[in-house]
Design an enzyme around this catalytic site. Structure first.
Site, short mmCIF file in Angstrom:
data_model
loop_
_atom_site.label_atom_id
_atom_site.label_comp_id
_atom_site.label_asym_id
_atom_site.label_seq_id
_atom_site.Cartn_x
_atom_site.Cartn_y
_atom_site.Cartn_z
N PHE A 7 0.83 -1.22 0.00
CA PHE A 7 0.00 0.00 0.00
C PHE A 7 0.85 1.25 0.00
CE2 PHE A 7 -2.27 -3.17 2.79
CZ PHE A 7 -2.98 -3.73 1.76
N ILE A 23 -8.34 -4.14 -19.65
CA ILE A 23 -8.21 -4.88 -18.39
C ILE A 23 -7.56 -6.22 -18.71
CG2 ILE A 23 -9.46 -5.91 -16.45
CD1 ILE A 23 -9.45 -2.79 -16.54
N ASN A 27 -6.60 -8.71 -16.69
CA ASN A 27 -7.16 -9.87 -15.97
C ASN A 27 -8.35 -9.38 -15.13
OD1 ASN A 27 -7.78 -11.86 -14.06
ND2 ASN A 27 -5.67 -12.61 -14.00
N LYS A 67 -10.33 -10.69 -13.18
CA LYS A 67 -10.49 -11.22 -11.83
C LYS A 67 -9.58 -10.48 -10.84
CE LYS A 67 -10.97 -15.54 -9.37
NZ LYS A 67 -10.91 -17.01 -9.46
N THR A 68 -8.29 -10.42 -11.16
CA THR A 68 -7.39 -9.70 -10.26
C THR A 68 -7.73 -8.21 -10.26
OG1 THR A 68 -5.75 -9.64 -12.02
CG2 THR A 68 -5.49 -11.35 -10.37
N GLU A 120 -5.12 2.24 -7.72
CA GLU A 120 -5.59 3.31 -6.84
C GLU A 120 -7.03 3.76 -7.13
OE1 GLU A 120 -2.28 4.39 -5.38
OE2 GLU A 120 -1.35 3.19 -6.95
#
Ligand SMILES: Cc1cc2nc3c(=O)[nH]c(=O)nc-3n(C[C@H](O)[C@H](O)[C@H](O)COP(=O)(O)OP(=O)(O)OC[C@H]3O[C@@H](n4cnc5c(N)ncnc54)[C@H](O)[C@@H]3O)c2cc1C
Ligand code: SF4
Lengths: 745, 337
Positions: A247, A636, A638, A640-641, A712
């Site tokens: 983070f 995008i 992936n 899912k991630t 973010e």
């Protein structure tokens, strides 16, 4: 046979099994032999000088190997600059155990080295320092008057200063039909990734170390250690394949790295230094920030004036900055605007980026002020934003590389059921609870940095790609493997991504949502170079069907190169290896983004966040019962991630708006809730129905992948959407985060 | 944490004897509070006398009254069929506390003896009269959002943070203890102490006394009860305000009522005058509001917790209304629709 591209597929994390079964090792878990344990002692005062310490007494405890303090630490690099790192703001970096001076509460003042962790920790409880104390200042609000402009520096490249003033803000505000003013207060926040900060240093002989570190940048730590301890870079290897959350807290080398390496070199032993949870509160944090906004619009709701000012905390020794006030003129065109950003240096550790730094702070103020303007003008919040939609980025006078924010509004509103909203505050109810719908826009700049990558075709015809980049839990391993596999037309199980090691090709620190763009592009480029090389080798084979062809004339499929027009003409990757005398085929690439091309456009991901809250009318208790975030972030890779990233950002939005705060006592100049029992992040019972939409967006400018980064953006728009929903539910605007329920009594 | 001896006790008298002849020895049950105190170096012990092996049944019933085993876990107590059926108020209060993992470890006896959650108490580098008598109170002019508004003194404004004990106070429980001089019983209302000028003494348990059980009178108020906990997140946070209400009604008139407040004082807070006022009245919002005024009479707020006075009143009213229809309580005792 054609293979479905892996890019765009919702593939589960490749390392997921290792992580949930505990097989994945973290920095503090590498069991090397003959390990010594270091435990840090922290200053109990906020400012002053150490006069003496009872080290002699503590050293007598059997099993204590050494105690390092400013008095006996080895002499190290002389110049401040050598303590710098890729993410260092202008100033002079903190140097652990440098001098007897205390700059902040919790500063490391000694490292106890012992044969066991427990012994080191026990000794730390006995070590006492005598101090000479000095007056200190830690309260931003009380010292607001001391705000000043930040020093410019290298960091300014990624964090531009506020845009130039436009028009006449005072005149515009006084002429506006509607004006909204607000003061927005944000406190300190600490990252608190689940994995504690730890470094295990293996002493490999004279001047050589292998380091397992919790970090978001293996190369960054390698360079830091090399510079500080005067080692050859090639003798410093930093390994960090699994990171239990960062983070931002791991963007700079933290003090346990310094201490662990120092001891390993000095005692010529293997050493581990692990910080505990409360020590997580003794370095970087999101700075407290106080913002003021004054926006104005004409009678039709067209924005005519934007004033946004922020004052943030920094340390006395570095000017940490964030991009807090640059967003409003980018999102809302206005003929008059003025933005100001100031710092107040206080007796604290230098702040460090924390997920959506600046954006999640600034957009709260902007989007709540916009919401208030829309309310005054009696215009639906979405309509108000469409009325003031920026087709170009007027703040820098450039077109956007792509911007599907309108689609985010449309699809998000539809999914959420925005049309059921009664615009009147306090008009919607569920039993004794007031119901509120709120929305807000989010934006996050799409950045790209240079990076290297290597691609290797193995003797079995499989692909290995390499980069020094870490995977901070975002799915980097999986996504990079997908990109590489597609480049060579291989299935996923034929591809290995080697990463998280400074020995691998250079990658910058992992943050700012630029990893997929930066490292993904480098891998794509390395894969492309490998394809060209393979074709060349294929062409040199006698009677080759590929002679004279261009790369566009062939396809790479399932371990073969095939002629596009006649797929029966093919050659196996393994045959190419054979032709290469049985040796692997490798390419290395340095991908440098074309700045000239990029600079012609503003590049940003956008989002629209929709939130439903229920507020108990008498007790004030707030629940976010539903939320939808619609994101436009280019391709995008992936889903899912990516969805997990946005969900994580949405949970964090609830945390930021309603839960999370580091509590300071300015009488003592210290943080008081240094544990996860009292540092409140959301629990399961706080999280209800969350939904994510990715809006289609094609972008040919940002990078070859067309991806913008999604780390973010999930945390930018939703906090103000929560505040706006609370206003809609209750008619009260609470501009101080976190919003505690008692403020609604 | 310093080195210490660990002794697994063989029974009640063995445990008491072991403690009685050793200075700085302590009982340990679930360890969920004690181990933290040791790890933060707020306490040092010579010997830990483990009382977990004394565990027998979670509870026993005699003549309608129920005796809770002090060594049984909070979880086993809350989910025990007799508690769920006859003392649902207690079950609800226990389950509103801590987390599932902690409740699986925490014992009933330990729950009564947990320390305040005042931030300064847990920070050995700040003055605190409860930790170090005479050193001063950092909280009075410091961070006190989670601290007391009732029964405070100039020496300490700490809150006793238990949820379970708020229900026990409402149920008129009795604490059974065994000490070197034998057994005795302490009514719940006399167990915990207000700070006065001895804030370092939390309760009236004497050195070497072991809590062995908690007696619940036969009346469990299973028809009309409610526990409401207001806190900074929906679970795993201590109460800012909590209320336990136990009520008996006949022909829409209150025949008996107990209202205990948590999160406001160094002990669960009950005001006889307010309960007396409600007896014989109809259970209306207005009557509960009048009682609420009596309960918070004399409350004093500090910089960050003054909101608790108003919040306590509203919580009392809401909770008494919820007690009329206990099914209205949502899991975790959130305020209901
Ligand atoms: C993060 C966290 C959150 C929590 N949240 C809540 C909450 O929301 N609500 C709530 O009510 N509680 C909460 N708790 C507190 C928890 O309920 C108590 O820690 C627990 O009940 C203590 O029981 P234990 O058996 O673990 O006691 P221990 O830690 O073993 O002992 C506590 C004290 O009691 C003494 N002792 C133990 N048993 C006996 C006995 N039989 N006779 C005499 N002395 C004894 C010990 O010597 C020690 O001094 C929380 C705790 C934690 C750590
Ligand atoms: S309120 Fe009590 S526990 Fe808290 S600092 Fe003051 S004396 Fe200590």
């Amino acid at each position: 046979m054609s293979i479905k591209p892996l890019i765009g597929q919702p593939i589960s994390r490749l390392e997921g099994h290792l992580k949930v079964t505990g097989a994945a090792k973290y920095a503090g878990e590498y069991n090397v032999s003959d390990l010594l344990y270091g435990y840090v002692v922290n200053s109990t005062i906020t400012k002053g000088k150490i006069i003496s310490m009872n080290t002699d007494e503590v050293k007598k405890i059997p099993g204590i190997v050494e105690i390092f303090t400013h008095e006996n630490r080895p002499s190290l690099a002389w110049f401040d600059m050598q303590y710098s790192d890729m993410d260092a703001p202008p100033g002079s970096p903190f140097r652990p155990l440098h001098k007897p001076d205390i700059k902040y509460n919790g500063q490391p003042i000694a490292l106890i080295v012992a044969e066991t962790f427990e012994l080191a920790r026990y000794a730390a409880s006995i070590l006492k320092a005598e101090y000479q104390t000095e007056a200190f200042k830690t309260d931003l609000e009380a010292n607001l008057g001391e705000g000043r402009k930040p020093q410019p520096g290298l960091a300014t490249m990624l964090k531009p200063p506020p845009p130039k003033d436009k028009g006449d803000i005072d005149l515009a505000l006084s002429a506006a039909a509607f004006t909204s003013k607000g003061t927005f207060t944000h406190g300190t926040e600490h990252h608190n990734p689940l994995e504690l900060f730890a470094t295990t240093t293996v002493y490999e002989g004279k001047g050589k170390v292998t380091i397992y570190d919790k970090t978001q940048g293996t190369v960054n730590c390698q360079l830091y250690v090399g510079n500080v301890f005067g080692l050859h870079f090639k003798d410093v290897r930093v390994i960090s394949p699994y990171v239990g959350g960062g983070f931002g807290s791991g963007l700079r080398p933290q003090y346990q790295l310094f201490l662990s390496v120092m001891v390993a070199l000095e005692l010529k032993r293997n050493v581990r230094v692990t910080l505990d949870r409360s020590q997580m509160f003794t370095f970087g944090h999101r700075p407290p920030t106080i913002q003021k906004t004054k926006f104005g619009s004409d009678i039709n709701g067209k924005i005519t004036a934007l004033y946004h000012e922020a004052t943030a905390e920094t340390s006395l020794y570095e000017d940490y900055t964030e991009t807090v006030v640059n967003w409003a003129p980018m999102i809302y065109p206005s003929p008059n605007s003025k933005m100001e950003y100031n710092l107040v240096p206080l007796d604290v550790f230098t702040p460090i980026d924390m997920r959506a730094p600046g954006g999640s702070t600034g957009l709260h103020a902007i989007e709540s002020t916009i919401d208030d303007l829309a309310h005054q003008a009696k215009i639906d919040p979405i309509q108000f934003r469409l009325l003031n939609y920026a087709e170009r980025d007027e703040s820098v006078n450039r077109p956007f590389s792509s911007k599907e924010l309108k689609q985010c509004f449309i699809q998000g509103a539809e999914k959420f059921g925005w049309d059921k909203r009664n615009p009147e505050p306090r008009s919607m109810r569920n039993g004794n609870k007031l119901v509120g719908y709120g929305m807000a826009t989010g934006a996050w700049e799409s950045m790209i940095l240079p990076a290297r990558a290597e691609a290797i075709l193995t003797t079995e015809g499989k692909l290995i790609v390499k980069s020094a980049v870490t995977d901070i839990g975002t799915g980097t391993l999986t996504v990079m493997s997908q990109i590489a596999a597609d480049e060579l037309g291989l299935p996923l199980d034929q591809v290995t991504f080697e990463y998280g090691d400074s020995k691998m090709p250079f990658a910058p620190i992992q943050g700012g949502s630029f990893t997929v763009s930066t490292v993904g592009s480098a891998i794509k480029a390395a894969g492309k170079a490998l394809r060209k090389k393979l074709l060349k080798i294929a062409q040199h084979i006698p009677h080759s069907a590929f002679k004279g062809l261009e790369i566009e004339d062939v396809v790479f499929q399932d371990g073969y190169i095939r002629l596009k027009l006649d797929p029966s003409k093919e050659i196996a990757f393994t045959a190419l290896i054979h032709a290469n005398k049985g040796k692997v085929i490798r390419t290395k690439n340095f991908n440098v983004p074309n700045l000239l091309k990029l600079k012609k456009h503003s590049r940003a991901a956008h989002s629209a966040a929709f939130v439903e809250v229920e507020v108990d009318e008498e007790l004030g208790v707030i629940n976010v019962t539903r939320a939808v975030t619609a994101v436009a972030a280019g391709k995008i890779i992936n889903p899912k991630t990516a969805r997990s990233q946005i969900l994580g950002g949405m949970v964090w939005s609830i945390s930021k708006a309603l839960r999370e705060e580091t509590i300071s006592d300015h009488n003592f100049g210290k943080y008081m809730n240094q544990n996860l029992g009292e540092y409140h992040i959301p629990v399961h019972a706080d999280i209800h129905d969350l939904d994510v939409i990715f809006v289609e967006e094609n972008d040919e400018i940002v990078n070859e992948l067309g991806s913008k980064g999604i780390g973010e953006i999930g945390l930018v728009g939703m906090p103000p959407a929560i505040a706006n929903a609370i206003f809609h539910a209750t008619g009260k605007r609470i501009n101080e985060f976190p919003i505690h329920f008692d403020k609604l009594l | 944490m310093n080195d210490f001896n660990f002794y697994k006790s063989q029974g009640i008298s063995d445990a008491v004897e072991k403690i009685a002849d050793q200075p700085d020895a302590k009982f340990i049950a679930g360890g969920t509070n004690l181990i933290d105190l040791l790890k933060y170096n707020l306490m040092t012990v010579s010997t830990l006398v483990d009382v977990n092996s004394i565990k027998e049944d979670t509870l026993s019933e005699t003549d309608g009254a129920v005796l809770l085993n002090a060594f049984a876990t909070n979880a086993n107590t809350a989910y025990h069929p007799i508690i769920e059926e006859r003392y649902p108020l207690l079950s609800k209060a226990i389950l509103a506390g801590a987390s599932a993992q902690i409740r699986n470890m925490a014992s009933n006896g330990g729950n009564l003896l947990q320390k305040t959650r005042c931030y300064y108490y847990y920070d050995a580098n700040t003055p605190c009269n409860k930790r170090e008598p005479g050193s001063g109170c950092s909280a009075i002019n410091g961070y006190n959002r989670n601290l007391a508004i009732l029964g405070t003194s100039d020496h300490c404004i700490a809150v006793f943070p238990s949820d379970m004990c708020v229900a026990l106070a409402a149920l008129n429980a009795t604490v059974c203890v065994t000490g070197p001089d034998g057994d005795r019983k302490i009514p719940f209302s006399e167990f915990h102490r207000l700070p006065g000028n001895t804030p370092h003494i939390d309760n009236n348990l004497l050195t070497a006394e072991l809590i062995t059980g908690i007696e619940l009178p036969s009346k469990g108020f299973e028809k009309n009860y409610s526990y409401l906990k207001l806190r900074d997140r929906n679970s795993y946070a201590f109460a800012l305000i909590s209320v336990a209400t136990a009520m008996e009604l006949e022909n829409n008139q209150i025949t008996e009522i107990r209202i205990a407040l948590g999160g406001v004082a160094a002990k669960p807070w009950r005001v006889q005058k307010a309960e007396d006022f409600l007896v014989g009245k109809t259970p209306t919002k207005e009557n509960f509001a009048l009682a609420a005024e009596l309960i918070v009479e004399g409350a004093k707020g500090f910089e960050f917790n003054a909101f608790k006075i108003e919040l306590a009143k509203r919580a009392i009213i809401r909770n008494c209304l919820m007690a009329l229809n206990p099914a209205s309580q949502l899991p975790g005792a959130q305020p209901s629709a």
